[in-house]
Write an enzyme that holds these catalytic residues in place. Structure first.
Site, PDB file in Angstrom:
ATOM      1  N   LYS A  52      -3.176  -7.955   0.013  1.00  8.30           N
ATOM      2  CA  LYS A  52      -4.049  -6.782  -0.130  1.00  8.30           C
ATOM      3  C   LYS A  52      -4.592  -6.713  -1.558  1.00  8.30           C
ATOM      4  O   LYS A  52      -5.786  -6.472  -1.769  1.00  8.30           O
ATOM      5  CB  LYS A  52      -3.268  -5.494   0.201  1.00  8.30           C
ATOM      6  N   GLN A  96       3.699   0.767   1.101  1.00  7.69           N
ATOM      7  CA  GLN A  96       3.959  -0.206   2.162  1.00  7.69           C
ATOM      8  C   GLN A  96       5.192   0.203   2.973  1.00  7.69           C
ATOM      9  O   GLN A  96       6.228   0.574   2.419  1.00  7.69           O
ATOM     10  CB  GLN A  96       4.147  -1.614   1.548  1.00  7.69           C
ATOM     11  N   ASP A 119      -4.552   4.463   4.049  1.00 10.25           N
ATOM     12  CA  ASP A 119      -3.847   3.944   5.232  1.00 10.25           C
ATOM     13  C   ASP A 119      -4.061   4.862   6.438  1.00 10.25           C
ATOM     14  O   ASP A 119      -3.773   4.476   7.573  1.00 10.25           O
ATOM     15  CB  ASP A 119      -2.335   3.883   4.953  1.00 10.25           C
TER      16      ASP A 119
HETATM   17  N1  GUN Z   1       3.456  -1.919   7.309  1.00 16.20           N
HETATM   18  C1  GUN Z   1       2.903  -2.600   8.346  1.00 16.20           C
HETATM   19  N2  GUN Z   1       1.578  -2.349   8.418  1.00 16.20           N
HETATM   20  C2  GUN Z   1       1.292  -1.502   7.423  1.00 16.20           C
HETATM   21  C3  GUN Z   1       0.074  -0.895   6.980  1.00 16.20           C
HETATM   22  O1  GUN Z   1      -1.007  -1.058   7.556  1.00 16.20           O
HETATM   23  N3  GUN Z   1       0.187  -0.095   5.890  1.00 16.20           N
HETATM   24  C4  GUN Z   1       1.370   0.130   5.261  1.00 16.20           C
HETATM   25  N4  GUN Z   1       1.373   0.956   4.200  1.00 16.20           N
HETATM   26  N5  GUN Z   1       2.512  -0.406   5.653  1.00 16.20           N
HETATM   27  C5  GUN Z   1       2.464  -1.234   6.723  1.00 16.20           C
END
Ligand code: GUN
Length: 292
Positions: A52, A96, A119
């Protein structure tokens, strides 16, 4: 069978975003700045967060990665969130998931400023999504809609079967696809671990979204000819022949199912890259909303 190439589609989206960033720079406007907090050392999560951050750099965004140890207290994490909430330099940020067990996930998601919640996990933003109001759509469901859109796959009137009811994928994607929206108007069945006669249900699906996290769960005899299959699974399976010692496996038995499918996503290179591209799109939106 047509492969739904998430890598290529995500690259196209990132190119579009990069052009917009170049335009912002030309006009001497602030470029988007994404921050990501990761707690602990889970290999999969670290790989994802690093991807990311790298994607931010490639499109010209600023990025900040905050790494905290596995034993971080809830209070310490809330403190980091409070700092990002008031930092005018940061347009959007993510924490995350999953988090270590000493930290209450819901408490953390509620603490994020909903205007910076790229998110789309804050309950206020989930509520807006459910009501089909403008908000940040969660990156994975958003990426699935975008992939269906860019490959011109009809959803109106189709029977979509979603396997899995997680807050991150199964639940929101089932809501979005049933809504009155461009990639919506589908008849959606959401299935899960307590569903009876799953094979009977998946065999009737025009589109299947497999998001349960069980490697190669969806077999060839569970789908009809011509089905579209979106595989959200990314399990790490030990593989001594690989340098990393593992390989990524989806929720779909690809070799069997691809023989019957008209469209199917590969793993890796399907939904994963789309998730990252849509997170960037949300960060651009957060920046746009704030700075114009
Ligand atoms: N864990 C798995 N997918 C995601 C996501 O799209 N965002 C976040 N913050 N954690 C995740």
């Amino acid at each position: 069978m047509i492969l739904l190439d998430g890598r290529k589609t995500a690259a196209d989206i990132k190119e579009e975003i990069a052009l917009e960033v170049a335009e912002l720079k030309k006009q001497e406007k602030k470029v988007p700045h994404l921050a990501a907090i990761i707690v602990g050392n889970d290999g999969g999560s670290l790989t994802y967060v690093n991807a990311k951050v790298k994607a931010c750099e490639r499109v010209g965004f600023d990025s900040t990665l905050i790494r905290l140890p596995e034993d971080t207290s809830e209070e310490k994490l809330l403190n980091e969130i409070a700092k990002l909430n008031i930092d005018n330099e940061i347009d959007g940020f993510i924490v995350q998931l999953p988090l270590p067990e000493q930290i209450d996930e819901q408490k953390i998601l509620l603490a994020i400023d909903s205007n910076k919640d790229v998110d789309g996990f804050h309950p206020a933003n989930v509520g807006k999504m459910v009501l089909n109001l403008p908000t940040f759509l969660s990156a994975t469901p958003y990426g699935i809609l975008e992939l269906l859109d860019r490959y011109d796959i009809e959803t109106t009137g189709k029977h979509v079967v979603v396997i899995g009811r997680s807050h991150i994928v199964g639940s929101p994607v089932s809501i979005l696809l049933s809504q009155k929206r461009k990639k919506g108007n589908a008849t959606v069945t959401i299935t899960h671990s307590r569903t009876k006669n799953l094979k009977e249900i998946t065999s009737q699906a025009d589109i299947i979204i497999a998001a349960l996290g069980v490697p190669e769960f969806l077999k060839g005899d569970m789908v009809k000819d011509g089905v579209t299959v979106i595989d959200v699974g990314t399990s790490r399976i030990a593989d001594p022949s690989k340098k990393s010692g593992f390989r990524l496996v989806g929720d779909v038995a690809f070799d069997e199912v691809s023989k019957k499918a008209s469209y199917i996503t590969p793993v890796p290179g399907g939904v994963g890259p789309m998730t990252i591209a849509m997170l960037l799109k949300n960060t651009l939106l957060a920046n746009t909303k704030k700075h114009r």
